[in-house]
Design an enzyme around this catalytic site. Structure first.
Site, short mmCIF file in Angstrom:
data_model
loop_
_atom_site.label_atom_id
_atom_site.label_comp_id
_atom_site.label_asym_id
_atom_site.label_seq_id
_atom_site.Cartn_x
_atom_site.Cartn_y
_atom_site.Cartn_z
N GLU A 7 -32.82 -3.17 -37.86
CA GLU A 7 -32.79 -3.69 -39.15
C GLU A 7 -34.49 -3.43 -39.73
OE1 GLU A 7 -29.65 -7.75 -38.93
OE2 GLU A 7 -31.86 -7.72 -38.01
N GLU A 21 -25.47 -7.85 -31.66
CA GLU A 21 -25.64 -9.17 -31.94
C GLU A 21 -24.67 -10.08 -31.83
OE1 GLU A 21 -27.08 -6.97 -34.04
OE2 GLU A 21 -28.96 -7.76 -35.02
N1 COA Z 1 -35.62 -10.60 -26.79
C1 COA Z 1 -36.35 -11.19 -25.91
N2 COA Z 1 -36.58 -10.45 -24.74
C2 COA Z 1 -36.32 -9.24 -24.40
C3 COA Z 1 -35.36 -8.74 -25.68
C4 COA Z 1 -35.20 -9.18 -26.70
N3 COA Z 1 -34.22 -8.87 -27.78
N4 COA Z 1 -35.37 -7.26 -24.95
C5 COA Z 1 -35.65 -7.23 -23.94
N5 COA Z 1 -36.28 -8.43 -23.55
C6 COA Z 1 -37.20 -8.51 -22.49
C7 COA Z 1 -36.35 -8.64 -21.21
O1 COA Z 1 -36.05 -10.01 -21.31
C8 COA Z 1 -37.56 -8.63 -20.12
O2 COA Z 1 -38.33 -9.51 -19.81
P1 COA Z 1 -38.70 -9.88 -18.41
O3 COA Z 1 -39.47 -9.04 -17.86
O4 COA Z 1 -39.58 -11.08 -18.72
O5 COA Z 1 -37.40 -10.48 -17.78
C9 COA Z 1 -38.18 -7.20 -20.63
O6 COA Z 1 -38.01 -7.26 -22.10
C10 COA Z 1 -37.72 -5.91 -20.27
O7 COA Z 1 -36.21 -5.78 -20.70
P2 COA Z 1 -35.09 -5.46 -19.63
O8 COA Z 1 -33.81 -5.95 -19.93
O9 COA Z 1 -35.76 -5.60 -18.27
O10 COA Z 1 -35.13 -3.88 -19.72
P3 COA Z 1 -33.87 -2.72 -19.31
O11 COA Z 1 -34.61 -1.40 -19.70
O12 COA Z 1 -33.33 -3.06 -18.14
O13 COA Z 1 -33.05 -3.01 -20.60
C11 COA Z 1 -32.23 -3.40 -22.93
C12 COA Z 1 -33.32 -2.66 -21.95
C13 COA Z 1 -32.85 -3.19 -24.13
C14 COA Z 1 -30.84 -2.65 -22.64
C15 COA Z 1 -32.08 -4.91 -22.53
O14 COA Z 1 -33.36 -5.45 -22.44
C16 COA Z 1 -31.55 -5.66 -23.54
O15 COA Z 1 -30.15 -5.64 -23.70
N6 COA Z 1 -32.07 -6.47 -24.83
C17 COA Z 1 -31.57 -7.12 -25.45
C18 COA Z 1 -31.26 -6.28 -26.73
C19 COA Z 1 -30.56 -6.85 -27.78
O16 COA Z 1 -29.66 -7.48 -27.68
N7 COA Z 1 -31.11 -6.98 -29.01
C20 COA Z 1 -30.47 -7.63 -30.22
C21 COA Z 1 -31.25 -9.01 -30.60
S1 COA Z 1 -31.32 -9.28 -32.41
#
Ligand code: COA
Length: 262
Positions: free
Chosen positions: A114, A134
């Site tokens: 977005e 989402e």
């Molecule tokens: N909100 C809050 N924290 C987030 C985040 C989000 N949208 N996306 C990533 N993080 C944080 C993780 O919790 C992690 O924090 P920690 O180290 O304190 O546990 C850190 O960022 C690293 O992320 P991680 O998940 O360990 O990295 P990864 O490479 O294994 O996976 C993603 C990457 C993007 C696939 C995964 O982080 C993810 O699915 N994030 C959410 C994406 C999402 O749904 N966004 C939509 C929200 S509107």
């Protein structure tokens, strides 16, 4: 209202807006969203002719809204503050006078997409993943992910991401028109600087007016565009100076059109 995780710097006419929260993949929390709006005002009033928007770290442009912040919101506050404040900030970004170039050098998910949608041009590095996760979290894409995203990327692409949960590669996104250019990993910033350099040769004023009209055609900001253009024309007429002088001097104004008719 400032937040160190949103960094704004100016050099050589280029405004660089950078999300600096790489440990959380540049996810945006409410304080960051609040800080975005005044930064947009600052850019708007600066002499920058272009904006480069990016996220720090090379792994993620922005992984969306901060999911961990959501549990603290009541449903009313979620709608009022998280969604509405997000709209206000993202609208300000999308409606900046200057062209905005987004460098997508990693995850571009949910609120990150977005945010990228607010840019006028998106440059993606090859490893980028683009999606709208989402509904898999039990929420909706609430920062214009079903509105501006549909206007800019088309309803079907948004359906595939937001409804079906598809995650697009940079090449997929290029084919669908979600991004404008794909460059090798690590080359996104140089590509954005090259576009900025190209824009340097163009008239900032003409570019601003053109951007406003394209935004209006797209339904992005019709009301503001009409009044801003008309306001500029009215302010350029001697009638404004006369109206102000008459007010100051406590007399009736003598407007040019009235004199012509006399
Ligand atoms: N909100 C809050 N924290 C987030 C985040 C989000 N949208 N996306 C990533 N993080 C944080 C993780 O919790 C992690 O924090 P920690 O180290 O304190 O546990 C850190 O960022 C690293 O992320 P991680 O998940 O360990 O990295 P990864 O490479 O294994 O996976 C993603 C990457 C993007 C696939 C995964 O982080 C993810 O699915 N994030 C959410 C994406 C999402 O749904 N966004 C939509 C929200 S509107």
């Amino acid at each position: 209202m400032t937040d160190p995780r949103l960094d704004l710097s100016f050099a050589d006419g280029v405004a660089r807006l950078t999300i600096r929260r790489p440990d959380k993949l540049n996810a945006l929390d409410a304080a960051m969203v609040d800080a975005l709006l005044p930064l947009c005002r600052q850019i708007e009033r600066s002499d920058a002719f272009v904006v480069i928007l990016s996220g720090e770290g090379g792994k993620s442009f922005c992984a969306g809204g901060d999911i961990s912040a959501w549990s603290g919101w009541s449903p009313e506050d979620f709608g009022r503050h998280w969604v509405r404040d997000g709209h206000a900030a993202f609208d300000a970004l999308a409606r900046l006078a200057q062209p905005v170039i987004a460098v997508l050098d990693g995850h571009c998910l949910g609120g990150g997409l977005e945010l990228a949608a607010c840019a006028d041009l998106r440059i993606a590095e090859t490893h980028v993943k683009i999606g709208q996760p989402e509904t898999g979290l039990g929420i909706i894409p609430g920062w214009s992910g079903t509105q501006r995203a549909v206007r800019r990327f088309g309803a079907q692409a948004v359906r595939r991401m937001a409804l079906m949960g598809e995650v697009f590669s940079a090449e997929d996104a290029l084919g669908l028109g979600i991004v404008d250019q794909v460059v090798p990993t690590g080359a996104g910033h140089a590509a954005a600087e090259a576009v900025a350099e190209r824009l340097r040769a163009r008239s900032p004023r003409a570019a601003e007016l053109t951007k406003m009209m394209i935004n209006a055609a797209e339904g992005e900001e019709r009301e503001r565009v009409i009044e801003a253009l008309a306001g500029t024309i009215a302010a350029a007429s001697p009638d404004l100076a006369e109206g102000l002088a008459a007010f100051r001097e406590k007399r009736k104004p003598q407007f040019s059109g009235q004199k012509d008719k006399a």
